[in-house]
Design an enzyme around this catalytic site. Structure first.
Site, mmCIF file in Angstrom:
data_model
loop_
_atom_site.group_PDB
_atom_site.id
_atom_site.type_symbol
_atom_site.label_atom_id
_atom_site.label_comp_id
_atom_site.label_asym_id
_atom_site.label_seq_id
_atom_site.Cartn_x
_atom_site.Cartn_y
_atom_site.Cartn_z
ATOM 1 N N ASN A 62 0.872 -1.193 0.000
ATOM 2 C CA ASN A 62 0.000 0.000 0.000
ATOM 3 C C ASN A 62 0.902 1.233 0.000
ATOM 4 O OD1 ASN A 62 -1.840 2.012 0.434
ATOM 5 N ND2 ASN A 62 -2.287 1.451 2.573
ATOM 6 N N TRP A 63 0.991 1.872 -1.146
ATOM 7 C CA TRP A 63 1.916 3.012 -1.276
ATOM 8 C C TRP A 63 1.322 4.315 -0.741
ATOM 9 C CZ3 TRP A 63 3.585 1.645 -6.985
ATOM 10 C CH2 TRP A 63 4.453 0.550 -6.944
ATOM 11 N N LYS A 64 0.065 4.294 -0.369
ATOM 12 C CA LYS A 64 -0.601 5.504 0.154
ATOM 13 C C LYS A 64 -0.356 6.682 -0.803
ATOM 14 C CE LYS A 64 0.032 3.541 4.704
ATOM 15 N NZ LYS A 64 0.033 3.723 6.130
ATOM 16 N N HIS A 81 -9.564 1.177 5.079
ATOM 17 C CA HIS A 81 -8.270 1.385 5.727
ATOM 18 C C HIS A 81 -8.455 2.331 6.916
ATOM 19 C CE1 HIS A 81 -4.136 2.667 6.416
ATOM 20 N NE2 HIS A 81 -3.777 1.542 5.821
ATOM 21 N N GLU A 97 -6.832 4.762 7.907
ATOM 22 C CA GLU A 97 -6.672 6.198 7.586
ATOM 23 C C GLU A 97 -7.954 6.755 6.963
ATOM 24 O OE1 GLU A 97 -2.972 5.750 5.452
ATOM 25 O OE2 GLU A 97 -2.029 5.193 7.349
ATOM 26 N N GLU A 151 -5.478 -4.906 10.829
ATOM 27 C CA GLU A 151 -4.460 -3.877 10.989
ATOM 28 C C GLU A 151 -4.708 -3.109 12.287
ATOM 29 O OE1 GLU A 151 -2.505 -2.695 7.074
ATOM 30 O OE2 GLU A 151 -4.294 -1.481 7.240
ATOM 31 N N GLY A 192 2.373 2.361 10.702
ATOM 32 C CA GLY A 192 3.300 3.474 10.495
ATOM 33 C C GLY A 192 4.003 3.924 11.773
ATOM 34 N N SER A 209 3.383 -2.072 10.423
ATOM 35 C CA SER A 209 4.837 -2.066 10.571
ATOM 36 C C SER A 209 5.493 -3.401 10.210
ATOM 37 C CB SER A 209 5.231 -1.612 11.981
ATOM 38 O OG SER A 209 4.776 -0.274 12.198
ATOM 39 N N GLY A 225 2.836 -1.095 4.368
ATOM 40 C CA GLY A 225 2.873 0.319 4.013
ATOM 41 C C GLY A 225 4.311 0.773 3.807
HETATM 42 C C1 PEP Z 1 -0.860 0.232 6.142
HETATM 43 O O1 PEP Z 1 -0.972 1.419 5.948
HETATM 44 O O2 PEP Z 1 -1.728 -0.541 5.735
HETATM 45 C C2 PEP Z 1 0.303 -0.227 6.895
HETATM 46 C C3 PEP Z 1 0.267 -1.423 7.393
HETATM 47 O O3 PEP Z 1 1.355 0.669 7.036
HETATM 48 P P1 PEP Z 1 2.778 0.360 7.736
HETATM 49 O O4 PEP Z 1 3.294 -0.925 7.143
HETATM 50 O O5 PEP Z 1 3.622 1.521 7.397
HETATM 51 O O6 PEP Z 1 2.518 0.221 9.194
#
Ligand code: PEP
Length: 251
Positions: free
Chosen positions: A9-11, A96, A98, A168, A174, A214, A235
């Site tokens: 997931n490149w956001k 998600h 976010e 998640e 993050g 993470s 992410g």
């Molecule tokens: C995500 O945004 O779905 C995610 C898991 O981010 P990160 O790996 O940076 O925690």
């Protein structure tokens, strides 16, 4: 056996040239050395069509990061499932954290998006997970239970083979804090059992439940060793090609 799925997931990162370069490198690496998992990338909307062209004839699948629930109309700034399908997507991340926390998305809206994605033959990567405050208030299981039940409201059993559930924990996204493998497994088996109550055991046993929060090359192995963890949604550590290649080659 659930399919193993690792998704990037490149956001809101990578403009088109950078996204294409990553896709080219990923395709080349996977054609040279295939992995026993379905690999997905989720670029920003503006790069989808270019990345789709780059990934042509490759095992890598394309996902969007979000979509609206209706097909078309006066929704300035939004994008529909039909448009994502047209751009070459096979998957769409839905719900998600976010989107839930920064954009106020509610379970009922997420449910409508899941139904819409399925109607366009897009596989939802349906995200659920508790915040730190909810975990500390011992509400983890009631929160993920509500998110799962409301998100899947009226989704027929026959569609479950198209749905990927991503657990998640919001406190791990993050932040560099990963759930321990045991914490993650506890949530994943809870989710699988709940799916079993709704849809029956054989359907629940086939659903891919992936972990996000993470994930890096250093922790993917111990997470994937858990019985009910069928992959990862990545992410930050998916933004760099060599880091992502180390993750997908975790074995
Ligand atoms: C995500 O945004 O779905 C995610 C898991 O981010 P990160 O790996 O940076 O925690």
């Amino acid at each position: 056996m659930p399919e193993t799925i690792i998704a990037a997931n490149w956001k809101m990162n990578k403009a088109t040239a950078e996204a294409m370069e990553f896709a080219r490198g990923l395709k080349k690496a996977l054609l040279q050395k295939p992995v026993a998992a379905t690999i997905i990338v989720a670029p920003s909307f503006t790069s989808l069509a270019a990345v789709a062209a780059e990934l042509n004839n490759s095992p890598v699948r394309l996902s969007a990061q979000n979509m609206h629930a209706v097909e078309k109309g006066a929704f300035t700034g939004e994008i529909s499932g039909a448009m994502l399908k047209d751009a070459g997507c096979r998957y769409c991340i839905i719900g998600h954290s976010e989107r839930r926390t920064l954009f106020g998305e509610k379970d009922s809206f997420i449910n409508a998006k899941i139904a819409a994605a399925l109607s366009y033959d897009l596989r939802p990567i349906f995200c659920i997970g508790e915040t730190l405050a909810e975990r500390e208030a011992n509400a983890t299981f009631s929160v993920i239970s509500r998110q799962l039940k409301e998100g899947l409201n009226n989704i027929p059993a026959g569609d479950m083979k198209h749905i990927v559930v991503a657990y998640e924990p919001v406190w791990a996204i993050g932040t560099g804090k990963t759930a321990t493998p045991e914490q993650a497994q506890e949530a994943h088996i809870f989710i699988r059992n709940l799916l079993g109550e709704i849809y029956g055991k054989s359907i629940a046993d086939a659903v891919s439940i992936i972990y996000g929060g993470s994930v890096t090359a250093n922790n993917i192995g111990v997470l994937m060793a858990q019985k009910d963890i069928n992959g990862a949604l990545v992410g930050s550590a998916s933004l760099d090609l060599s880091s992502f290649l180390n993750i997908i080659n975790f074995k």
